[in-house]
Scaffold this active site. Structure first.
Site, PDB file in Angstrom:
ATOM      1  N   LEU A   1       0.841  -1.207   0.000  1.00 53.28           N
ATOM      2  CA  LEU A   1       0.000   0.000   0.000  1.00 53.28           C
ATOM      3  C   LEU A   1       0.873   1.253   0.000  1.00 53.28           C
ATOM      4  O   LEU A   1       1.971   1.261   0.571  1.00 53.28           O
ATOM      5  CB  LEU A   1      -0.918  -0.019   1.218  1.00 53.28           C
ATOM      6  CG  LEU A   1      -1.929  -1.174   1.206  1.00 53.28           C
ATOM      7  CD1 LEU A   1      -2.579  -1.330   2.574  1.00 53.28           C
ATOM      8  CD2 LEU A   1      -2.985  -0.945   0.126  1.00 53.28           C
TER       9      LEU A   1
ATOM     10  N   THR B   1      -2.352  -9.212   7.880  1.00 50.53           N
ATOM     11  CA  THR B   1      -2.030 -10.531   8.411  1.00 50.53           C
ATOM     12  C   THR B   1      -0.992 -11.179   7.506  1.00 50.53           C
ATOM     13  O   THR B   1      -1.076 -11.080   6.275  1.00 50.53           O
ATOM     14  CB  THR B   1      -3.290 -11.397   8.591  1.00 50.53           C
ATOM     15  OG1 THR B   1      -2.881 -12.696   9.003  1.00 50.53           O
ATOM     16  CG2 THR B   1      -4.115 -11.501   7.330  1.00 50.53           C
ATOM     17  N   HIS B   2       0.016 -11.814   8.134  1.00 49.21           N
ATOM     18  CA  HIS B   2       1.157 -12.354   7.387  1.00 49.21           C
ATOM     19  C   HIS B   2       1.422 -13.794   7.845  1.00 49.21           C
ATOM     20  O   HIS B   2       1.443 -14.045   9.058  1.00 49.21           O
ATOM     21  CB  HIS B   2       2.390 -11.483   7.632  1.00 49.21           C
ATOM     22  CG  HIS B   2       3.603 -11.967   6.916  1.00 49.21           C
ATOM     23  ND1 HIS B   2       3.772 -11.796   5.559  1.00 49.21           N
ATOM     24  CD2 HIS B   2       4.689 -12.656   7.358  1.00 49.21           C
ATOM     25  CE1 HIS B   2       4.922 -12.351   5.197  1.00 49.21           C
ATOM     26  NE2 HIS B   2       5.496 -12.875   6.267  1.00 49.21           N
TER      27      HIS B   2
ATOM     28  N   ASP C   1       2.867  -0.099   7.990  1.00 49.25           N
ATOM     29  CA  ASP C   1       3.574   1.155   7.751  1.00 49.25           C
ATOM     30  C   ASP C   1       4.108   1.133   6.323  1.00 49.25           C
ATOM     31  O   ASP C   1       3.708   0.281   5.524  1.00 49.25           O
ATOM     32  CB  ASP C   1       4.668   1.386   8.813  1.00 49.25           C
ATOM     33  CG  ASP C   1       5.764   0.337   8.763  1.00 49.25           C
ATOM     34  OD1 ASP C   1       5.817  -0.452   7.780  1.00 49.25           O
ATOM     35  OD2 ASP C   1       6.589   0.298   9.696  1.00 49.25           O
ATOM     36  N   ALA C   2       5.027   2.041   5.998  1.00 52.54           N
ATOM     37  CA  ALA C   2       5.466   2.160   4.604  1.00 52.54           C
ATOM     38  C   ALA C   2       6.358   1.012   4.148  1.00 52.54           C
ATOM     39  O   ALA C   2       6.598   0.848   2.949  1.00 52.54           O
ATOM     40  CB  ALA C   2       6.193   3.489   4.411  1.00 52.54           C
ATOM     41  N   GLY C   3       6.839   0.202   5.062  1.00 52.80           N
ATOM     42  CA  GLY C   3       7.706  -0.913   4.701  1.00 52.80           C
ATOM     43  C   GLY C   3       6.919  -2.161   4.310  1.00 52.80           C
ATOM     44  O   GLY C   3       5.684  -2.154   4.290  1.00 52.80           O
TER      45      GLY C   3
HETATM   46  C1  GRF Z   1      -2.917 -15.707   4.033  1.00 50.38           C
HETATM   47  O1  GRF Z   1      -2.078 -16.690   4.578  1.00 50.38           O
HETATM   48  C2  GRF Z   1      -2.253 -14.352   4.040  1.00 50.38           C
HETATM   49  O2  GRF Z   1      -1.511 -14.086   5.177  1.00 50.38           O
HETATM   50  C3  GRF Z   1      -1.360 -14.507   2.842  1.00 50.38           C
HETATM   51  O3  GRF Z   1      -2.168 -15.126   1.876  1.00 50.38           O
HETATM   52  C4  GRF Z   1      -3.135 -15.920   2.543  1.00 50.38           C
HETATM   53  C5  GRF Z   1      -4.481 -15.470   2.092  1.00 50.38           C
HETATM   54  O4  GRF Z   1      -5.442 -16.436   2.353  1.00 50.38           O
HETATM   55  N1  GRF Z   1      -0.780 -13.257   2.437  1.00 50.38           N
HETATM   56  P1  GRF Z   1      -7.001 -16.170   2.087  1.00 50.38           P
HETATM   57  O5  GRF Z   1      -7.122 -15.497   0.724  1.00 50.38           O
HETATM   58  O6  GRF Z   1      -7.511 -15.308   3.200  1.00 50.38           O
HETATM   59  O7  GRF Z   1      -7.609 -17.539   2.091  1.00 50.38           O
END
Ligand code: GRF
Length: 194
Positions: free
Chosen positions: A97, A110-111, A143-145
């Site tokens: 973003l 979420t990562h 953030d920006a990173g």
């Molecule tokens: C998640 O694990 C998210 O962290 C990653 O891609 C996946 C997306 O899953 N960047 P969904 O589209 O919510 O099923």
């Protein structure tokens, strides 16, 4: 405590199971948030389909439609603003973003790895390739990173013998969905971050 549910705008690029967890929370009746719009960066995402099934407005804003990344960023900010979200949730949104969005909104991402380890688009693959025995997922402010913002919550997931990227990612996503719902519930109940 603000009146009414926390208004979430959710950004997706893929299947949208994290979005579905939020929609299920809303449908369950006691979530302190609502999903007011779902945005995608490409046509045909499962996430947009899930939103349409739930009667939630959607938009698609592909980077390729714009001459410059900054124009895409500004257009995305305008599309989001039309729905007056309190918070933007990047739930499997595979684009970085820009300042127009980040200056206008607080954004949570979420990562699928334990940040600060394994940031970027291939967190599951990179963790597996490194040979870690424990990985997991992280919810953080954007953030920006790239995956660098302050961490809100994390869940650990053990790597099993014989795991491949697909099997490991599926187990991470089980934890990720629960984490995301809990984080957003907490952010909706205590809005001191606003
Ligand atoms: C998640 O694990 C998210 O962290 C990653 O891609 C996946 C997306 O899953 N960047 P969904 O589209 O919510 O099923």
């Amino acid at each position: 405590m603000s009146a009414g549910p926390l208004r979430l705008a959710v950004l997706v690029s893929g299947s949208g199971t994290n979005l579905q967890a939020l929609l299920d929370g809303v449908a369950g009746g006691d979530a302190p948030f609502s999903v007011v719009v779902v945005g995608a960066d490409r046509d045909g995402t499962g996430g947009a389909e899930r939103a349409e099934g739930a009667g939630i407005p959607t938009f698609v804003c592909p980077v390729a439609d714009f001459d410059a990344r900054s124009e895409w960023d500004a257009a995305l900010a305008r599309l989001l603003a039309e729905h007056a979200p309190d918070l933007v949730v990047s739930a499997g949104f595979m684009k970085v973003l820009g300042p127009a969005v980040l200056d206008a909104f607080r954004v949570v991402n979420t990562h699928p790895a334990l940040l600060p380890s394994f940031p970027g688009a291939h967190g599951v693959r990179d963790a597996l390739a490194h040979g870690v025995r424990v990985t997991g997922c992280t919810c953080h402010w954007v953030d920006a990173g790239v995956d660098t913002g302050p961490i809100i919550d994390q869940r650990a997931v053990r790597v099993e013998d014989g795991d491949d990227v697909g099997s490991l990612h599926e187990r991470i996503k089980v934890e990720e969905r629960a984490m995301l719902v809990e984080v957003l519930t907490a952010l909706a109940r205590d809005r001191s971050w606003r």
